[in-house]
Design a protein around this motif. Sequence first.
Motif, mmCIF file in Angstrom:
data_model
loop_
_atom_site.group_PDB
_atom_site.id
_atom_site.type_symbol
_atom_site.label_atom_id
_atom_site.label_comp_id
_atom_site.label_asym_id
_atom_site.label_seq_id
_atom_site.Cartn_x
_atom_site.Cartn_y
_atom_site.Cartn_z
ATOM 1 N N GLU A 53 16.591 1.716 7.485
ATOM 2 C CA GLU A 53 17.153 0.359 7.895
ATOM 3 C C GLU A 53 16.263 -0.418 8.343
ATOM 4 O OE1 GLU A 53 20.269 -0.204 6.639
ATOM 5 O OE2 GLU A 53 20.381 1.738 5.824
ATOM 6 N N ARG A 54 14.974 -0.073 8.805
ATOM 7 C CA ARG A 54 14.158 -1.003 9.452
ATOM 8 C C ARG A 54 13.330 -1.767 8.569
ATOM 9 N NH1 ARG A 54 15.384 -2.888 12.965
ATOM 10 N NH2 ARG A 54 15.770 -1.095 14.276
ATOM 11 N N ASP A 55 13.031 -2.927 8.635
ATOM 12 C CA ASP A 55 12.326 -3.533 7.657
ATOM 13 C C ASP A 55 10.921 -3.735 8.220
ATOM 14 O OD1 ASP A 55 11.334 -5.466 5.590
ATOM 15 O OD2 ASP A 55 12.380 -7.163 6.630
ATOM 16 N N PHE A 56 10.100 -2.611 7.677
ATOM 17 C CA PHE A 56 8.737 -2.506 8.054
ATOM 18 C C PHE A 56 7.774 -3.616 7.308
ATOM 19 C CE2 PHE A 56 10.770 1.701 8.827
ATOM 20 C CZ PHE A 56 10.185 2.000 9.839
ATOM 21 N N ASP A 57 8.427 -4.157 6.601
ATOM 22 C CA ASP A 57 7.584 -5.472 5.852
ATOM 23 C C ASP A 57 7.507 -6.568 6.679
ATOM 24 O OD1 ASP A 57 6.991 -3.826 3.338
ATOM 25 O OD2 ASP A 57 8.584 -4.748 2.449
ATOM 26 N N ALA A 58 8.508 -6.638 7.805
ATOM 27 C CA ALA A 58 8.460 -7.700 8.813
ATOM 28 C C ALA A 58 7.257 -7.602 9.636
ATOM 29 C CB ALA A 58 9.710 -7.691 9.390
ATOM 30 N N ALA A 59 6.772 -6.592 9.650
ATOM 31 C CA ALA A 59 5.533 -6.329 10.833
ATOM 32 C C ALA A 59 4.275 -6.657 9.969
ATOM 33 C CB ALA A 59 5.214 -4.777 11.069
ATOM 34 N N ALA A 60 3.581 -7.820 10.677
ATOM 35 C CA ALA A 60 2.353 -8.228 10.142
ATOM 36 C C ALA A 60 1.154 -7.241 10.337
ATOM 37 C CB ALA A 60 2.063 -9.487 10.957
ATOM 38 N N LYS A 61 1.244 -6.528 11.264
ATOM 39 C CA LYS A 61 0.320 -5.539 11.621
ATOM 40 C C LYS A 61 0.615 -3.855 11.510
ATOM 41 C CE LYS A 61 -0.077 -6.953 15.938
ATOM 42 N NZ LYS A 61 -0.432 -7.321 17.121
ATOM 43 N N ALA A 92 -5.519 -4.219 17.423
ATOM 44 C CA ALA A 92 -4.948 -3.349 18.476
ATOM 45 C C ALA A 92 -4.017 -4.388 19.358
ATOM 46 C CB ALA A 92 -6.136 -3.031 19.645
ATOM 47 N N CYS A 93 -3.000 -3.589 19.981
ATOM 48 C CA CYS A 93 -2.137 -4.161 20.791
ATOM 49 C C CYS A 93 -2.026 -3.818 22.274
ATOM 50 C CB CYS A 93 -0.598 -3.958 20.345
ATOM 51 S SG CYS A 93 0.729 -4.458 21.110
ATOM 52 N N PHE A 94 -2.247 -4.559 23.143
ATOM 53 C CA PHE A 94 -2.261 -4.386 24.485
ATOM 54 C C PHE A 94 -1.214 -4.726 25.365
ATOM 55 C CE2 PHE A 94 -6.718 -4.772 22.861
ATOM 56 C CZ PHE A 94 -7.347 -3.750 22.993
ATOM 57 N N GLU A 131 -0.277 -8.700 2.708
ATOM 58 C CA GLU A 131 -0.626 -7.166 3.380
ATOM 59 C C GLU A 131 -0.643 -7.125 4.702
ATOM 60 O OE1 GLU A 131 -0.951 -4.180 1.722
ATOM 61 O OE2 GLU A 131 -0.188 -5.515 0.043
ATOM 62 N N PRO A 132 -0.444 -6.172 5.539
ATOM 63 C CA PRO A 132 -0.629 -6.207 7.157
ATOM 64 C C PRO A 132 -2.141 -5.946 7.595
ATOM 65 C CG PRO A 132 0.194 -4.022 6.255
ATOM 66 C CD PRO A 132 -0.037 -4.971 5.134
ATOM 67 N N CYS A 133 -2.271 -6.477 8.659
ATOM 68 C CA CYS A 133 -3.694 -5.889 9.157
ATOM 69 C C CYS A 133 -3.550 -4.415 9.356
ATOM 70 C CB CYS A 133 -3.550 -6.645 10.637
ATOM 71 S SG CYS A 133 -3.601 -8.426 10.976
ATOM 72 N N PRO A 134 -4.705 -3.822 9.174
ATOM 73 C CA PRO A 134 -4.840 -2.212 9.132
ATOM 74 C C PRO A 134 -4.734 -1.864 10.678
ATOM 75 C CG PRO A 134 -6.949 -3.311 8.487
ATOM 76 C CD PRO A 134 -5.773 -4.415 8.489
ATOM 77 N N ALA A 135 -4.280 -0.696 10.901
ATOM 78 C CA ALA A 135 -4.314 -0.134 12.202
ATOM 79 C C ALA A 135 -5.768 0.031 12.913
ATOM 80 C CB ALA A 135 -3.457 0.881 12.231
ATOM 81 N N ASP A 136 -6.540 0.159 12.000
ATOM 82 C CA ASP A 136 -8.142 0.784 12.396
ATOM 83 C C ASP A 136 -8.703 -0.844 12.670
ATOM 84 O OD1 ASP A 136 -8.188 0.062 9.806
ATOM 85 O OD2 ASP A 136 -9.723 1.644 9.445
ATOM 86 N N CYS A 137 -8.206 -2.004 12.573
ATOM 87 C CA CYS A 137 -8.929 -3.305 13.097
ATOM 88 C C CYS A 137 -8.933 -3.367 14.343
ATOM 89 C CB CYS A 137 -8.189 -4.343 12.088
ATOM 90 S SG CYS A 137 -9.143 -5.866 12.497
ATOM 91 N N HIS A 138 -10.121 -3.823 14.735
ATOM 92 C CA HIS A 138 -10.238 -3.909 16.288
ATOM 93 C C HIS A 138 -9.306 -5.006 16.696
ATOM 94 C CE1 HIS A 138 -11.963 -4.988 20.147
ATOM 95 N NE2 HIS A 138 -12.163 -5.825 19.950
ATOM 96 N N PHE A 139 -9.285 -6.170 15.943
ATOM 97 C CA PHE A 139 -8.342 -7.246 16.214
ATOM 98 C C PHE A 139 -6.821 -6.927 16.195
ATOM 99 C CE2 PHE A 139 -12.457 -9.035 14.991
ATOM 100 C CZ PHE A 139 -12.831 -9.737 16.290
#
Length: 99
Positions: free
Chosen positions: A56-64, A37-39, A27-35
Motif C-alpha cells: 500500500e505504500r507509494d514507494f515512487d513518492a520517495a525522491a531518494k 545521505a539522511c542525517f 528516477e530517485p537519488c541512489p542510496a550510495d550517493c553522498h548527497f
Amino acid sequence: MMKCWELRGCYDDEEMNSRCPHNIPGEPCPADCHFAACFRPTHVVCSDFAKLLNPERDFDAAAKEICRFCEFFLERGPATSQRTAGEAARQGNPNRFLL
C-alpha cells in the motif's frame, strides 16, 4: 509543506542539482550517493519486513532510495491510493529487492 522524502539529495544547491550525474528525471537519488545521505533524527533504518514490503505504500513518492527503507517514510509516507487521478507509477524496475 514539503515532506523530507520529497527532497532530492542535491536539492539545496541549484548548481549541483543542474550537473548531478544522478539527477535523472523520474528516477530517485541512489542510496550510495553522498548527497542522498539522511542525517535527520527521524531517519531510522527499518528492519520490519511487513513495513518494507507494504504493497500500500507509494514507494515512487520517495525522491531518494534511502527513504524507501526509512521507518519514518514507511510509517508516514503516502499510500498508492492517495495518488492523484492520472498520475502514473514511475517507469523502471518494479522490484525493489533482489531475493
